[in-house]
Design a protein around this motif. Structure first.
Motif, short mmCIF file in Angstrom:
data_model
loop_
_atom_site.label_atom_id
_atom_site.label_comp_id
_atom_site.label_asym_id
_atom_site.label_seq_id
_atom_site.Cartn_x
_atom_site.Cartn_y
_atom_site.Cartn_z
N VAL A 100 9.12 1.75 4.89
CA VAL A 100 7.81 2.08 5.47
C VAL A 100 7.07 0.80 5.86
CG1 VAL A 100 5.72 3.46 5.29
CG2 VAL A 100 7.77 4.17 4.08
N ASP A 101 6.26 0.24 4.96
CA ASP A 101 5.48 -0.96 5.30
C ASP A 101 6.04 -2.23 4.67
OD1 ASP A 101 4.83 -0.36 2.68
OD2 ASP A 101 2.67 -0.71 2.93
N LEU A 102 7.29 -2.18 4.22
CA LEU A 102 7.93 -3.32 3.58
C LEU A 102 9.34 -3.48 4.14
CD1 LEU A 102 7.76 -5.47 1.27
CD2 LEU A 102 8.78 -3.74 -0.23
N ASP A 103 9.62 -4.62 4.73
CA ASP A 103 10.97 -4.93 5.21
C ASP A 103 11.66 -5.81 4.18
OD1 ASP A 103 10.67 -3.52 7.60
OD2 ASP A 103 9.80 -5.25 8.62
N PRO A 126 0.80 -1.23 0.00
CA PRO A 126 0.00 0.00 0.00
C PRO A 126 0.83 1.28 0.00
CG PRO A 126 -1.01 -1.61 1.44
CD PRO A 126 0.30 -2.20 1.00
N LYS A 127 2.06 1.23 0.56
CA LYS A 127 2.86 2.45 0.67
C LYS A 127 4.15 2.42 -0.14
CE LYS A 127 1.05 3.56 5.26
NZ LYS A 127 1.37 3.82 6.69
N ARG A 128 4.43 1.35 -0.83
CA ARG A 128 5.68 1.27 -1.59
C ARG A 128 5.48 0.57 -2.92
NH1 ARG A 128 7.58 5.10 0.13
NH2 ARG A 128 9.36 5.35 1.50
N LYS A 129 6.21 1.05 -3.94
CA LYS A 129 6.25 0.42 -5.25
C LYS A 129 7.72 0.33 -5.65
CE LYS A 129 1.69 1.99 -6.79
NZ LYS A 129 1.23 2.45 -5.45
N ILE A 130 8.21 -0.91 -5.77
CA ILE A 130 9.64 -1.15 -5.89
C ILE A 130 9.93 -2.06 -7.08
CG2 ILE A 130 11.59 -2.36 -4.78
CD1 ILE A 130 10.60 -1.30 -2.12
N LEU A 131 11.01 -1.76 -7.79
CA LEU A 131 11.54 -2.67 -8.80
C LEU A 131 12.78 -3.35 -8.27
CD1 LEU A 131 11.35 -0.58 -12.12
CD2 LEU A 131 9.78 -2.37 -11.34
N VAL A 150 6.79 4.29 -9.30
CA VAL A 150 7.81 3.51 -8.59
C VAL A 150 8.72 4.45 -7.81
CG1 VAL A 150 9.80 1.98 -8.88
CG2 VAL A 150 7.73 1.61 -10.25
N ASP A 151 9.04 4.09 -6.57
CA ASP A 151 9.87 4.97 -5.75
C ASP A 151 11.29 4.47 -5.54
OD1 ASP A 151 9.59 3.24 -3.16
OD2 ASP A 151 7.53 3.70 -3.73
N HIS A 190 5.99 -8.38 4.32
CA HIS A 190 4.90 -7.41 4.53
C HIS A 190 3.69 -8.11 5.14
CE1 HIS A 190 2.01 -4.19 3.86
NE2 HIS A 190 1.21 -5.08 3.30
N ASN A 191 3.22 -7.57 6.25
CA ASN A 191 1.96 -8.02 6.84
C ASN A 191 1.93 -9.54 7.05
OD1 ASN A 191 -0.62 -7.52 7.88
ND2 ASN A 191 -1.62 -7.85 5.91
N GLY A 192 3.06 -10.08 7.51
CA GLY A 192 3.13 -11.50 7.82
C GLY A 192 3.37 -12.42 6.64
#
Length: 272
Positions: free
Chosen positions: A120-123, A30-35, A59-60, A143-145
């Protein structure tokens, strides 16, 4: 399992391209878009993103695994055009510098081997592999388990690595070549030796063996990636992995699915 729903707190992935000609994977929360990697031209990557209903301008961050061209070709152009933050370890930064051109200092970030970084919401957890590159590393996303692992470009999978990535919800794993196709093919012997070595690539049998060791009751999606265009075919890679798993009485197509990837066509955007 293979459809994106309207759930608000999911991790979603698409293998935009995978093969000896270029590799790119898309990870979304929800808070990250990664390549992960950018082994194609910027235009091709943008088109692949559009094919799954996503805009590359959103993409950030871009994570790089190693400096080989099929993983870093588009890094520089994407970073400059879309103001992306780029992450790699020092060895990879040094080795790919001449291939990617100048990137503004504020967009360049170190991601050391064995580190875990929070986006943020992704380790994201990095781990080293055995490949003929300066400092190759791949990534596990949490993310989220739920977790998703990318593991290609390695000559073997160590017990230590297996321990790190065991029982993930999803995997993109290398099935680079069929050993007999490679041995009988037209490549010079020196290149065959490189591919077959402990610093080369996983064969179909190697990929199947690694998967049998690492999958668990959480595992639902397995993507077979980085297939050689000269020494493999999708059907053979898929059959080899599926047969090996069935021989171990594992729940293929029941507990989990096996999916093919393509160097030209993105997989569906799916929830992990």
């Amino acid at each position: 399992m293979d459809l994106v729903t309207q759930e608000k707190d999911d991790m979603k992935i698409s293998v935009l391209a995978s093969g000896s000609s270029g590799n790119v994977t898309y990870i979304e929360t929800p808070k990250r878009k990664i390549l992960v990697d950018a082994g194609l031209s910027g235009k091709k990557i943008a088109n692949l993103m559009a094919s799954i209903g996503r805009n590359i301008a959103d993409v950030d961050s871009l994570l790089v695994t190693h400096e080989h061209t099929d993983h870093c070709k588009g890094v520089g152009i994407l970073a400059r055009k879309y103001n992306l933050n780029v992450y790699a370890n020092k060895g990879t930064w040094d080795a790919m510098a001449s291939k990617i051109g100048k990137i503004p200092t504020e967009q360049k970030h170190l991601f050391g081997m064995g580190e875990t970084k929070s986006f943020v919401d992704l380790d994201v957890e990095s781990f080293g592999v055995s490949h003929d590159a300066a400092e190759p590393q791949f990534y596990q996303f949490h993310h989220n388990g739920h977790s998703f692992v990318i593991l290609t470009d390695t000559g073997y999978v160590s017990e230590r690595t297996e321990g790190i990535i065991k029982n993930a919800d999803g995997y993109l794993i290398e099935c680079n070549h069929d050993t007999e196709m490679l041995r009988m093919g037209a490549y010079p012997w020196s290149l065959k030796q490189r591919i077959l070595s402990d610093r080369g690539h996983l064969s179909n049998d190697d990929g199947a063996s690694a998967l049998i060791d690492i999958l668990g009751n959480r595992t639902k999606q397995i993507y077979l990636g980085h297939l050689s265009k000269d020494n493999n075919v999708k059907e053979l890679a898929h059959l080899t992995v599926e047969t090996a798993m069935k021989q171990q009485d594992l729940g293929v197509n029941e507990d989990f699915g096996i999916y093919d990837t393509d160097p030209e066509k993105a997989t569906k955007l799916v929830i992990i």
